[in-house]
Motif scaffolding. Structure first.
Motif, short mmCIF file in Angstrom:
data_model
loop_
_atom_site.label_atom_id
_atom_site.label_comp_id
_atom_site.label_asym_id
_atom_site.label_seq_id
_atom_site.Cartn_x
_atom_site.Cartn_y
_atom_site.Cartn_z
N ILE A 141 0.86 -1.18 0.00
CA ILE A 141 0.00 0.00 0.00
C ILE A 141 0.90 1.23 0.00
CG2 ILE A 141 -1.73 1.30 1.30
CD1 ILE A 141 -2.86 -1.34 2.28
N PHE A 144 -3.18 4.72 1.20
CA PHE A 144 -4.50 4.11 1.32
C PHE A 144 -5.51 4.76 0.36
CE2 PHE A 144 -2.78 2.48 5.32
CZ PHE A 144 -3.30 1.20 5.33
N PHE A 147 -4.93 3.03 -3.12
CA PHE A 147 -4.86 1.57 -3.16
C PHE A 147 -5.92 0.97 -4.08
CE2 PHE A 147 -5.89 -2.63 -1.09
CZ PHE A 147 -4.75 -3.27 -1.52
N LEU A 150 -4.47 0.25 -7.49
CA LEU A 150 -3.15 -0.37 -7.60
C LEU A 150 -3.23 -1.73 -8.30
CD1 LEU A 150 -0.14 -0.29 -6.95
CD2 LEU A 150 -0.66 -1.36 -4.74
N SER A 185 6.00 0.58 -0.43
CA SER A 185 4.99 0.51 0.63
C SER A 185 5.22 1.53 1.73
CB SER A 185 4.99 -0.90 1.26
OG SER A 185 4.69 -1.87 0.28
N HIS A 207 -8.31 -4.01 2.08
CA HIS A 207 -8.39 -5.15 1.17
C HIS A 207 -9.82 -5.61 0.95
CE1 HIS A 207 -4.15 -6.07 0.27
NE2 HIS A 207 -3.90 -5.55 1.46
N LYS A 210 -11.19 -3.29 -1.53
CA LYS A 210 -10.61 -3.64 -2.84
C LYS A 210 -11.28 -4.87 -3.43
CE LYS A 210 -7.05 -2.93 -5.78
NZ LYS A 210 -5.67 -2.92 -5.31
#
Length: 437
Positions: A141, A144, A147, A150, A185, A207, A210
């Motif tokens: 990450i 944030f 992210f 990404l 990161s 996550h 995501k």
């Protein structure tokens, strides 16, 4: 049936570090036995494809001498659930459409779809979770806020579109994924051993957002469970099966937590405030698994327990663990429960606020500390800290303390802190109460 859980990792180091850290704060209910397959998902597939009736537990157990040693006292019946954690590893030679002799074989992505369908039941053959592209995705990450978008290239030298690529030189010069993660990161995410409650809350939330974005195009907390096959199929359709194959960076571990605990419990965890009450001389914080043995030693000394309930001091570790789970599983999300008391880094006992009256505005205060720390003022300091927390943070209306009539030390503390003694008809204990301002 046994409550043991078996975790099987692709690698031997990073995954175990992550689960050990996660286990400090979240995975506390059942004993987890950990071992490594020490091979990628395509090697795993090769074994399974030869014999679909293969005993996966024995496959793992007999993989190498280290696993034989770790699992020597276990058989399949000793585990209620088995989970496998592997990397996508699209750059593996075994993920290629061709073998070493140039013959066309089943593509790696077809193998993954097949193996995900095979390993979809943790109580049978086991359940498989995949990190994209690798286990390091958990901490990849950069920010944030970014992210969500990404993505990384995922096929390496085995990219099916390599001959048509206009930027092949740049692709071949790209650093390996592990190096990229280390460089890009957020700094504190690189130290897995230093992860805290707050770190895990943020990682799980990111996550899961995501995952929902990959599957449902919405970057927010998901409404329901998504299967590993669904996640893979979406990765395939949206990112992998493109001119330049990529994957959306996603870790398996937060998704496992979500599947294991369910929507509401996980949402409650990532949104709640972790209790940590710090004064100049001590820390009162939530209990973690490594505290249990220390607290058991406190519970196992007759002198420590003589004024507590019926004076029981022959506790087992399982009894103590169940006691904490019963109180804290419902209490911690509300900000109360049984906490560890730490002085200069050493756990000296427990203290807490308990919902003994089925009223969130009236809690009971209690503590147990090791005898060698008695008569040093810690009882008073603990009670002051909990009173301040209870009235100023939890907005309690009343705090109650009950004690054995011969517990002179606790009686004096209550009197010093302006508790009022209450006459309770027929009670074999003394009861004191104090109200908020």
């Amino acid at each position: 049936m046994s409550s043991n859980i078996l975790f099987v990792f692709e690698g031997k180091r990073t995954e175990e570090k992550m689960v050990n850290s996660l286990g400090k704060y979240i995975l506390k209910e059942s004993p987890i036995i950990k071992c490594a397959y020490a091979g990628d998902i395509y090697q795993f597939y090769k074994k399974i494809s030869i014999d679909e009736d293969l005993d996966t537990f024995n496959l793992v157990k007999e993989r190498d001498s280290e696993n034989l040693d770790r699992l020597k006292d276990y058989n399949r019946g000793d585990f209620a659930e088995i989970y496998f954690f592997f990397d996508y590893d699209g750059h593996s030679s075994l993920a290629s459409k061709k073998d070493d002799d140039g013959n066309i074989i089943k593509p790696g992505d077809d193998k993954i779809a097949e193996i995900l369908s095979f390993f979809d039941n943790e109580t049978d053959k086991g359940k498989l979770y995949i990190s994209y592209p690798m286990v390091e995705a958990l901490r990849h990450i950069v920010d944030f806020k970014t992210f969500k978008e990404l993505k990384v290239k995922c096929k390496g030298n085995y990219c099916p579109n390599k001959s048509k690529c206009k930027d092949i030189e740049t692709c071949e010069k790209e650093p390996c994924y592990k190096d990229r993660v280390s460089k890009e990161s957020i700094a504190h995410l690189c130290n897995i051993n230093g992860y805290t409650h707050e770190t895990w809350k943020n990682l799980i939330k990111a996550h899961l957002f995501k995952m929902n974005y990959i599957v449902n195009d919405t970057y927010e907390f998901p409404d329901g469970i998504e299967s590993q096959l669904t996640i893979f199929t979406k990765q395939l359709d949206k990112y992998i099966n493109k001119q330049c194959p990529k994957v959306c960076v996603l870790s398996a571990f937060p998704i496992f937590v979500y599947d294991y605990y369910g929507n509401e419990k996980t949402k409650c965890y990532v949104n709640r405030t972790i209790v940590s009450i710090e004064t100049k001389s001590l820390l009162i914080r939530e209990i973690i698994p490594s505290d249990i043995n220390v607290l058991l030693s406190v519970y196992s000394q007759e002198e420590n327990m003589k004024y507590i309930s019926n004076g029981k001091y022959d506790w087992t570790i399982e009894e103590l663990r169940k006691k904490y789970q019963k109180v804290n599983n419902s209490g911690y999300p509300q900000g109360y429960g049984i906490f560890a008391v730490v002085v200069d880094g050493e756990v000296i006992g427990e203290a807490g606020l308990f919902n003994s009256y089925e009223d969130d505005k009236v809690l009971e205060l209690g503590y147990i500390i090791n005898e060698k720390f008695w008569n040093k003022g810690y009882g008073t300091k603990i009670c002051k800290a909990l009173l301040d927390y209870g009235f100023n943070k939890l907005n309690l209306e009343k705090i109650v303390a009950r004690m054995h009539p011969e517990n002179i030390g606790s009686i004096r503390i209550c009197e010093k802190l302006n508790f009022v003694k209450i006459d309770v008809t027929g009670a074999i204990y003394y009861q004191y109460e104090i109200s908020g301002l």
